[in-house]
Design a protein around this motif. Structure first.
Motif, PDB file in Angstrom:
ATOM      1  N   TYR A  50       0.858  -1.184   0.000  1.00 51.24           N
ATOM      2  CA  TYR A  50       0.000   0.000   0.000  1.00 51.24           C
ATOM      3  C   TYR A  50       0.892   1.230   0.000  1.00 51.24           C
ATOM      4  CZ  TYR A  50      -3.562  -3.253   1.763  1.00 51.24           C
ATOM      5  OH  TYR A  50      -4.427  -4.304   1.934  1.00 51.24           O
ATOM      6  N   THR A  51       0.492   2.262  -0.737  1.00 49.50           N
ATOM      7  CA  THR A  51       1.228   3.521  -0.780  1.00 49.50           C
ATOM      8  C   THR A  51       0.291   4.646  -0.354  1.00 49.50           C
ATOM      9  OG1 THR A  51       2.607   2.719  -2.598  1.00 49.50           O
ATOM     10  CG2 THR A  51       2.549   5.111  -2.242  1.00 49.50           C
ATOM     11  N   ILE A  52       0.750   5.480   0.554  1.00 47.04           N
ATOM     12  CA  ILE A  52      -0.037   6.643   0.977  1.00 47.04           C
ATOM     13  C   ILE A  52       0.113   7.702  -0.115  1.00 47.04           C
ATOM     14  CG2 ILE A  52      -0.273   8.465   2.700  1.00 47.04           C
ATOM     15  CD1 ILE A  52       0.747   6.412   4.765  1.00 47.04           C
ATOM     16  N   THR A  53      -0.973   7.998  -0.793  1.00 44.48           N
ATOM     17  CA  THR A  53      -0.916   8.929  -1.924  1.00 44.48           C
ATOM     18  C   THR A  53      -1.361  10.339  -1.549  1.00 44.48           C
ATOM     19  OG1 THR A  53      -3.117   8.249  -2.648  1.00 44.48           O
ATOM     20  CG2 THR A  53      -1.237   7.091  -3.622  1.00 44.48           C
ATOM     21  N   THR A  54      -2.091  10.446  -0.436  1.00 42.59           N
ATOM     22  CA  THR A  54      -2.564  11.751   0.038  1.00 42.59           C
ATOM     23  C   THR A  54      -2.363  11.802   1.545  1.00 42.59           C
ATOM     24  OG1 THR A  54      -4.276  11.739  -1.677  1.00 42.59           O
ATOM     25  CG2 THR A  54      -4.552  13.310   0.116  1.00 42.59           C
ATOM     26  N   ALA A  55      -1.849  12.901   2.017  1.00 47.23           N
ATOM     27  CA  ALA A  55      -1.643  13.048   3.463  1.00 47.23           C
ATOM     28  C   ALA A  55      -2.979  12.999   4.191  1.00 47.23           C
ATOM     29  CB  ALA A  55      -0.925  14.362   3.758  1.00 47.23           C
ATOM     30  N   THR A  56      -2.963  12.453   5.389  1.00 41.98           N
ATOM     31  CA  THR A  56      -4.189  12.436   6.191  1.00 41.98           C
ATOM     32  C   THR A  56      -4.538  13.858   6.605  1.00 41.98           C
ATOM     33  OG1 THR A  56      -2.931  12.067   8.210  1.00 41.98           O
ATOM     34  CG2 THR A  56      -3.750  10.118   7.093  1.00 41.98           C
ATOM     35  N   GLU A  57      -5.825  14.147   6.675  1.00 45.53           N
ATOM     36  CA  GLU A  57      -6.251  15.486   7.087  1.00 45.53           C
ATOM     37  C   GLU A  57      -6.010  15.691   8.576  1.00 45.53           C
ATOM     38  OE1 GLU A  57     -10.216  18.338   6.960  1.00 45.53           O
ATOM     39  OE2 GLU A  57     -10.206  16.453   5.873  1.00 45.53           O
ATOM     40  N   PHE A  58      -6.287  14.648   9.342  1.00 42.13           N
ATOM     41  CA  PHE A  58      -6.088  14.689  10.791  1.00 42.13           C
ATOM     42  C   PHE A  58      -5.389  13.396  11.181  1.00 42.13           C
ATOM     43  CE2 PHE A  58     -10.089  16.950   9.952  1.00 42.13           C
ATOM     44  CZ  PHE A  58      -9.755  18.210  10.425  1.00 42.13           C
ATOM     45  N   GLY A  59      -4.357  13.489  11.980  1.00 49.07           N
ATOM     46  CA  GLY A  59      -3.688  12.293  12.457  1.00 49.07           C
ATOM     47  C   GLY A  59      -2.524  11.858  11.586  1.00 49.07           C
ATOM     48  N   THR A  60      -1.918  10.758  11.978  1.00 45.94           N
ATOM     49  CA  THR A  60      -0.729  10.241  11.316  1.00 45.94           C
ATOM     50  C   THR A  60      -0.823   8.731  11.240  1.00 45.94           C
ATOM     51  OG1 THR A  60       0.565  12.051  12.269  1.00 45.94           O
ATOM     52  CG2 THR A  60       1.807  10.188  11.410  1.00 45.94           C
ATOM     53  N   VAL A  61      -0.355   8.173  10.147  1.00 49.83           N
ATOM     54  CA  VAL A  61      -0.247   6.725  10.015  1.00 49.83           C
ATOM     55  C   VAL A  61       1.184   6.352  10.383  1.00 49.83           C
ATOM     56  CG1 VAL A  61      -0.376   4.753   8.436  1.00 49.83           C
ATOM     57  CG2 VAL A  61      -1.996   6.660   8.196  1.00 49.83           C
ATOM     58  N   TYR A  62       1.322   5.330  11.231  1.00 48.21           N
ATOM     59  CA  TYR A  62       2.639   4.869  11.669  1.00 48.21           C
ATOM     60  C   TYR A  62       2.870   3.430  11.238  1.00 48.21           C
ATOM     61  CZ  TYR A  62       2.728   8.873  14.845  1.00 48.21           C
ATOM     62  OH  TYR A  62       2.709  10.142  15.379  1.00 48.21           O
ATOM     63  N   LEU A  63       4.102   3.134  10.865  1.00 49.32           N
ATOM     64  CA  LEU A  63       4.532   1.765  10.596  1.00 49.32           C
ATOM     65  C   LEU A  63       5.593   1.411  11.612  1.00 49.32           C
ATOM     66  CD1 LEU A  63       4.690  -0.866   9.022  1.00 49.32           C
ATOM     67  CD2 LEU A  63       6.259   0.264   7.423  1.00 49.32           C
ATOM     68  N   ASP A  64       5.249   0.514  12.513  1.00 53.70           N
ATOM     69  CA  ASP A  64       6.162   0.070  13.566  1.00 53.70           C
ATOM     70  C   ASP A  64       6.747   1.255  14.329  1.00 53.70           C
ATOM     71  OD1 ASP A  64       7.356  -1.903  15.088  1.00 53.70           O
ATOM     72  OD2 ASP A  64       9.057  -2.154  13.733  1.00 53.70           O
ATOM     73  N   GLY A  65       5.893   2.268  14.597  1.00 56.79           N
ATOM     74  CA  GLY A  65       6.303   3.429  15.380  1.00 56.79           C
ATOM     75  C   GLY A  65       6.882   4.583  14.587  1.00 56.79           C
ATOM     76  N   ASP A  66       7.135   4.384  13.297  1.00 51.44           N
ATOM     77  CA  ASP A  66       7.684   5.451  12.451  1.00 51.44           C
ATOM     78  C   ASP A  66       6.571   6.080  11.621  1.00 51.44           C
ATOM     79  OD1 ASP A  66      10.345   5.008  13.288  1.00 51.44           O
ATOM     80  OD2 ASP A  66      10.576   3.398  11.812  1.00 51.44           O
ATOM     81  N   ALA A  67       6.476   7.418  11.660  1.00 49.93           N
ATOM     82  CA  ALA A  67       5.439   8.128  10.914  1.00 49.93           C
ATOM     83  C   ALA A  67       5.639   7.954   9.414  1.00 49.93           C
ATOM     84  CB  ALA A  67       5.464   9.609  11.275  1.00 49.93           C
ATOM     85  N   LEU A  68       4.542   7.746   8.713  1.00 50.58           N
ATOM     86  CA  LEU A  68       4.573   7.642   7.255  1.00 50.58           C
ATOM     87  C   LEU A  68       3.992   8.914   6.645  1.00 50.58           C
ATOM     88  CD1 LEU A  68       3.286   3.978   6.722  1.00 50.58           C
ATOM     89  CD2 LEU A  68       5.653   4.807   6.625  1.00 50.58           C
ATOM     90  N   ALA A  69       4.675   9.454   5.683  1.00 49.85           N
ATOM     91  CA  ALA A  69       4.215  10.642   4.968  1.00 49.85           C
ATOM     92  C   ALA A  69       3.692  10.213   3.594  1.00 49.85           C
ATOM     93  CB  ALA A  69       5.361  11.633   4.814  1.00 49.85           C
ATOM     94  N   THR A  70       3.320  11.181   2.774  1.00 49.72           N
ATOM     95  CA  THR A  70       2.916  10.891   1.402  1.00 49.72           C
ATOM     96  C   THR A  70       4.021  10.099   0.721  1.00 49.72           C
ATOM     97  OG1 THR A  70       1.634  12.931   1.373  1.00 49.72           O
ATOM     98  CG2 THR A  70       2.137  11.942  -0.767  1.00 49.72           C
ATOM     99  N   ASP A  71       3.652   9.084  -0.035  1.00 47.95           N
ATOM    100  CA  ASP A  71       4.534   8.127  -0.712  1.00 47.95           C
ATOM    101  C   ASP A  71       5.122   7.090   0.242  1.00 47.95           C
ATOM    102  OD1 ASP A  71       4.100   9.270  -3.258  1.00 47.95           O
ATOM    103  OD2 ASP A  71       5.699  10.733  -2.922  1.00 47.95           O
ATOM    104  N   GLY A  72       4.769   7.143   1.517  1.00 49.41           N
ATOM    105  CA  GLY A  72       5.172   6.101   2.452  1.00 49.41           C
ATOM    106  C   GLY A  72       4.454   4.804   2.109  1.00 49.41           C
ATOM    107  N   THR A  73       5.069   3.673   2.432  1.00 44.12           N
ATOM    108  CA  THR A  73       4.477   2.389   2.082  1.00 44.12           C
ATOM    109  C   THR A  73       4.448   1.435   3.276  1.00 44.12           C
ATOM    110  OG1 THR A  73       6.582   1.432   1.367  1.00 44.12           O
ATOM    111  CG2 THR A  73       5.265   2.551  -0.327  1.00 44.12           C
ATOM    112  N   PHE A  74       3.533   0.506   3.208  1.00 42.91           N
ATOM    113  CA  PHE A  74       3.473  -0.620   4.129  1.00 42.91           C
ATOM    114  C   PHE A  74       2.832  -1.783   3.380  1.00 42.91           C
ATOM    115  CE2 PHE A  74      -0.308   1.945   4.812  1.00 42.91           C
ATOM    116  CZ  PHE A  74      -1.348   1.022   4.859  1.00 42.91           C
ATOM    117  N   THR A  75       2.986  -2.977   3.896  1.00 40.63           N
ATOM    118  CA  THR A  75       2.477  -4.162   3.206  1.00 40.63           C
ATOM    119  C   THR A  75       1.284  -4.764   3.939  1.00 40.63           C
ATOM    120  OG1 THR A  75       3.876  -5.716   4.411  1.00 40.63           O
ATOM    121  CG2 THR A  75       4.824  -4.707   2.396  1.00 40.63           C
ATOM    122  N   GLN A  76       0.625  -5.686   3.267  1.00 38.94           N
ATOM    123  CA  GLN A  76      -0.464  -6.404   3.923  1.00 38.94           C
ATOM    124  C   GLN A  76       0.088  -7.215   5.093  1.00 38.94           C
ATOM    125  OE1 GLN A  76      -3.912  -6.260   3.237  1.00 38.94           O
ATOM    126  NE2 GLN A  76      -3.922  -7.267   5.238  1.00 38.94           N
TER     127      GLN A  76
END
Length: 85
Positions: A50-76
């Protein structure tokens, strides 16, 4: 003898679940496969990205404690392992 030809096929990934995750202010939650699930008979979960294509309006997505920005990725597999919050 009769020649037999086999043509391999590649089934596309299929998005099974994509639920909206609503949280109260200052709350956090783990994104699970009940929230987000893609399957593919040809590829294991660690190859479904999965690729984050748009920044979240509110909040942050984290992968194993590290913040993901636009173009950040994580897997199933990351989702299955409880690493995406």
């Amino acid at each position: 003898t009769v020649p037999i030809f086999i043509t391999p096929t590649n089934a596309p990934p299929e998005l099974q679940t994509n639920e909206v995750l609503n949280l109260d202010e200052a709350a956090s939650a783990t994104i699970t496969s009940s929230d987000l699930l893609t399957t593919d008979p040809d590829n294991p979960p660690e190859e479904l990205t999965y690729t984050i294509t748009t920044a979240t309006e509110f909040g942050t997505v984290y992968l194993d404690g590290d913040a993901l920005a636009t173009d950040g990725t994580f897997t199933q597999k990351d989702v299955d392992d409880g690493l995406v919050t």
